[in-house]
Write a protein that holds these residues in place. Structure first.
Motif, mmCIF file in Angstrom:
data_model
loop_
_atom_site.group_PDB
_atom_site.id
_atom_site.type_symbol
_atom_site.label_atom_id
_atom_site.label_comp_id
_atom_site.label_asym_id
_atom_site.label_seq_id
_atom_site.Cartn_x
_atom_site.Cartn_y
_atom_site.Cartn_z
ATOM 1 N N ARG A 78 47.551 39.403 21.409
ATOM 2 C CA ARG A 78 47.098 38.657 20.229
ATOM 3 C C ARG A 78 45.681 38.119 20.407
ATOM 4 N NH1 ARG A 78 50.745 33.972 18.871
ATOM 5 N NH2 ARG A 78 49.341 33.927 17.058
ATOM 6 N N LEU A 79 45.006 38.549 21.456
ATOM 7 C CA LEU A 79 43.651 38.077 21.740
ATOM 8 C C LEU A 79 42.644 39.195 21.508
ATOM 9 C CD1 LEU A 79 44.315 36.257 25.135
ATOM 10 C CD2 LEU A 79 44.258 35.215 22.853
ATOM 11 N N SER A 80 41.422 38.810 21.180
ATOM 12 C CA SER A 80 40.325 39.782 21.100
ATOM 13 C C SER A 80 39.890 40.169 22.511
ATOM 14 C CB SER A 80 39.146 39.175 20.345
ATOM 15 O OG SER A 80 38.558 38.129 21.111
ATOM 16 N N GLY A 81 39.064 41.202 22.604
ATOM 17 C CA GLY A 81 38.562 41.617 23.900
ATOM 18 C C GLY A 81 37.804 40.504 24.606
ATOM 19 N N GLY A 82 36.990 39.773 23.847
ATOM 20 C CA GLY A 82 36.242 38.675 24.442
ATOM 21 C C GLY A 82 37.147 37.553 24.930
ATOM 22 N N GLN A 83 38.211 37.289 24.172
ATOM 23 C CA GLN A 83 39.151 36.239 24.590
ATOM 24 C C GLN A 83 39.928 36.653 25.835
ATOM 25 O OE1 GLN A 83 41.213 35.948 20.863
ATOM 26 N NE2 GLN A 83 39.985 34.203 20.150
ATOM 27 N N ARG A 84 40.323 37.926 25.926
ATOM 28 C CA ARG A 84 41.006 38.402 27.135
ATOM 29 C C ARG A 84 40.092 38.295 28.347
ATOM 30 N NH1 ARG A 84 43.159 42.225 23.437
ATOM 31 N NH2 ARG A 84 41.614 43.792 24.019
ATOM 32 N N GLN A 85 38.817 38.585 28.126
ATOM 33 C CA GLN A 85 37.845 38.447 29.216
ATOM 34 C C GLN A 85 37.786 37.001 29.697
ATOM 35 O OE1 GLN A 85 34.702 36.825 29.108
ATOM 36 N NE2 GLN A 85 33.659 37.740 30.852
ATOM 37 N N ARG A 86 37.857 36.052 28.772
ATOM 38 C CA ARG A 86 37.799 34.635 29.149
ATOM 39 C C ARG A 86 39.067 34.194 29.876
ATOM 40 N NH1 ARG A 86 34.143 31.571 25.392
ATOM 41 N NH2 ARG A 86 32.898 33.162 24.359
ATOM 42 N N VAL A 87 40.210 34.746 29.475
ATOM 43 C CA VAL A 87 41.456 34.432 30.181
ATOM 44 C C VAL A 87 41.367 34.917 31.632
ATOM 45 C CG1 VAL A 87 43.940 34.840 30.302
ATOM 46 C CG2 VAL A 87 42.845 34.473 28.085
ATOM 47 N N ALA A 88 40.877 36.133 31.811
ATOM 48 C CA ALA A 88 40.739 36.667 33.169
ATOM 49 C C ALA A 88 39.783 35.812 33.991
ATOM 50 C CB ALA A 88 40.249 38.108 33.108
ATOM 51 N N LEU A 89 38.726 35.334 33.356
ATOM 52 C CA LEU A 89 37.770 34.486 34.060
ATOM 53 C C LEU A 89 38.407 33.145 34.419
ATOM 54 C CD1 LEU A 89 34.914 34.086 35.107
ATOM 55 C CD2 LEU A 89 34.239 33.337 32.810
ATOM 56 N N ALA A 90 39.177 32.572 33.481
ATOM 57 C CA ALA A 90 39.861 31.304 33.765
ATOM 58 C C ALA A 90 40.839 31.474 34.922
ATOM 59 C CB ALA A 90 40.597 30.816 32.517
ATOM 60 N N ARG A 91 41.563 32.595 34.944
ATOM 61 C CA ARG A 91 42.507 32.848 36.029
ATOM 62 C C ARG A 91 41.784 32.955 37.371
ATOM 63 N NH1 ARG A 91 46.106 38.163 35.634
ATOM 64 N NH2 ARG A 91 44.052 39.086 35.955
ATOM 65 N N ALA A 92 40.576 33.535 37.352
ATOM 66 C CA ALA A 92 39.807 33.659 38.592
ATOM 67 C C ALA A 92 39.255 32.314 39.047
ATOM 68 C CB ALA A 92 38.672 34.656 38.393
ATOM 69 N N LEU A 93 38.909 31.450 38.094
ATOM 70 C CA LEU A 93 38.271 30.177 38.436
ATOM 71 C C LEU A 93 39.272 29.059 38.730
ATOM 72 C CD1 LEU A 93 35.401 30.109 35.780
ATOM 73 C CD2 LEU A 93 35.138 30.469 38.236
ATOM 74 N N VAL A 94 40.520 29.202 38.260
ATOM 75 C CA VAL A 94 41.464 28.093 38.360
ATOM 76 C C VAL A 94 41.790 27.748 39.815
ATOM 77 C CG1 VAL A 94 43.621 29.435 38.300
ATOM 78 C CG2 VAL A 94 43.525 27.150 37.240
ATOM 79 N N LYS A 95 41.640 28.708 40.706
ATOM 80 C CA LYS A 95 41.912 28.440 42.118
ATOM 81 C C LYS A 95 40.709 27.834 42.840
ATOM 82 C CE LYS A 95 44.552 31.106 44.496
ATOM 83 N NZ LYS A 95 45.154 32.254 45.230
ATOM 84 N N ARG A 96 39.626 27.631 42.076
ATOM 85 C CA ARG A 96 38.409 26.985 42.586
ATOM 86 C C ARG A 96 37.878 27.680 43.840
ATOM 87 N NH1 ARG A 96 41.064 20.941 41.901
ATOM 88 N NH2 ARG A 96 41.111 20.964 39.621
#
Length: 349
Positions: A133-151
């Motif tokens: 249900r996300l656009s390509g740009g939104q999926r990219q941001r989810v992947a980035l958030a997942r990468a950054l959440v572990k700091r």
């Protein structure tokens, strides 16, 4: 001490040498882009650092710690893939929280960190959505958030913007740079987009045949390419063959003229680079750093035009012509070309 040190990394796939005794240091908080042609070793280098590939020899040191034998999930870094690799059956919040859950982070802290990560990438309120249900740009941001959440202290990004359209790619690239500054993490990003590499990086590493052939700030690498490959790969400079004339100049038979750079030519110089945008169409007297030619092709590019000009000695020059300088000359026109001494760059190889 550098955050990351790569020492003599070598990786073979059968007869193919993907990494050839590669050395590279990355500082804490640095944004480094890896640029090179297909097969230059960019993605292999990221995968070796992340632990998804094992080097045949050499060392990967993170803050002085040798990561040899450390599996990917135990390395204090994270990697974001071009495909984003989101779990389709998990909502956004669960995707972002996945690594924290595997690490045993308590639920309350996990939820707080997921909320912070989603806010950081501008996806507040999206936690309950599924990836489809996300656009390509939104999926990219989810992947980035997942990468950054572990700091992580170090984030590896393999063509993270490759699936986005041009306008979204540019905007997201600047947002990525802002996030890197905000988090203080070091980013190593693989890209094939030269403008992207120059715009976002603190330093650019140009790879060829598994080795770093030039490393430095974007403007320095662009303005002063070290080799023929870098000059032609990054910005498609004109590479002109010739020989020193013994008086500080560089005779170029294909140009039918003499190039005269600032300063002395390095010993053994056999070619010089001249960028298209540094060549001007203007009436100049005969002499060094000027030549005459005939326009063979004119290509409109929006904010400028690209001219292909056949010089008197047979060399075909790429020449940039800015729109503010008026209409470009037509095909078949004879033109006079000129450039500054500082634009002539002797090449080492």
């Amino acid at each position: 001490m550098p955050l990351l040190s790569l020492r003599a990394l070598t990786r073979r796939f059968g007869q193919t040498l993907a990494l050839d005794r590669l050395d590279l240091d990355v500082a804490a908080g640095e944004f480094l882009t890896l640029l090179g042609g297909s097969g230059s070793g960019k993605s292999t280098l990221l995968r070796v650092v992340a632990g998804f590939e094992t080097a045949d020899s050499g060392a990967v040191l993170l803050e002085g710690r040798d990561l040899s034998g450390v599996p990917p999930h135990a390395r204090p870094l994270n990697m974001m893939f071009q495909s984003y690799a989101l779990f389709p059956h998990m909502n956004v919040a669960a995707n972002v929280a996945y690594g924290l859950r595997r690490d045993g982070v308590p639920r309350a802290e996990r939820d707080a960190r997921v909320g912070q990560a989603l806010a950081m990438v501008g996806l507040e309120g999206f936690g309950g959505r599924l990836p489809h249900r996300l656009s390509g740009g939104q999926r990219q941001r989810v992947a980035l958030a997942r990468a950054l959440v572990k700091r992580p202290r170090l984030l590896l990004l393999d063509e993270p913007l490759g699936a986005l359209d041009a306008n979204l790619r540019e905007r997201t690239g600047f947002e990525l740079r802002a996030l890197q500054r905000e988090t203080g993490a070091a980013f190593i990003m693989v890209t094939h987009d030269q403008q992207e590499a120059l715009a976002l990086a603190d330093r650019v590493a140009v790879l060829e045949h598994g080795r770093v052939v030039q490393l430095g700030p974007p403007r320095a690498v662009y303005d002063r390419p070290a080799t023929r490959f870098v000059a032609q790969f990054l910005g498609a400079a004109n590479v002109l063959e010739g020989r020193p004339d013994g008086a500080g100049g560089f005779d170029c038979p294909g140009l039918g003229a003499t190039l005269r750079p600032e300063g002395a030519l390095p010993p053994g110089t056999a070619a010089c680079a001249l960028r298209p945008e540094r060549i001007a169409l203007r009436p100049l007297a005969e002499g060094p750093n000027s030549a005459e030619g005939v326009v063979e092709e004119v290509a409109f590019r929006g904010d400028d035009s690209l001219l292909l000009v056949r010089a008197g000695g047979g060399a075909l020059l790429r020449v940039g012509h800015a729109e503010e300088d008026g209409a470009p000359p037509p095909r078949g026109a004879t033109v006079r070309l000129g450039w500054e001494a500082a634009s002539v760059v002797p090449l080492a190889g």
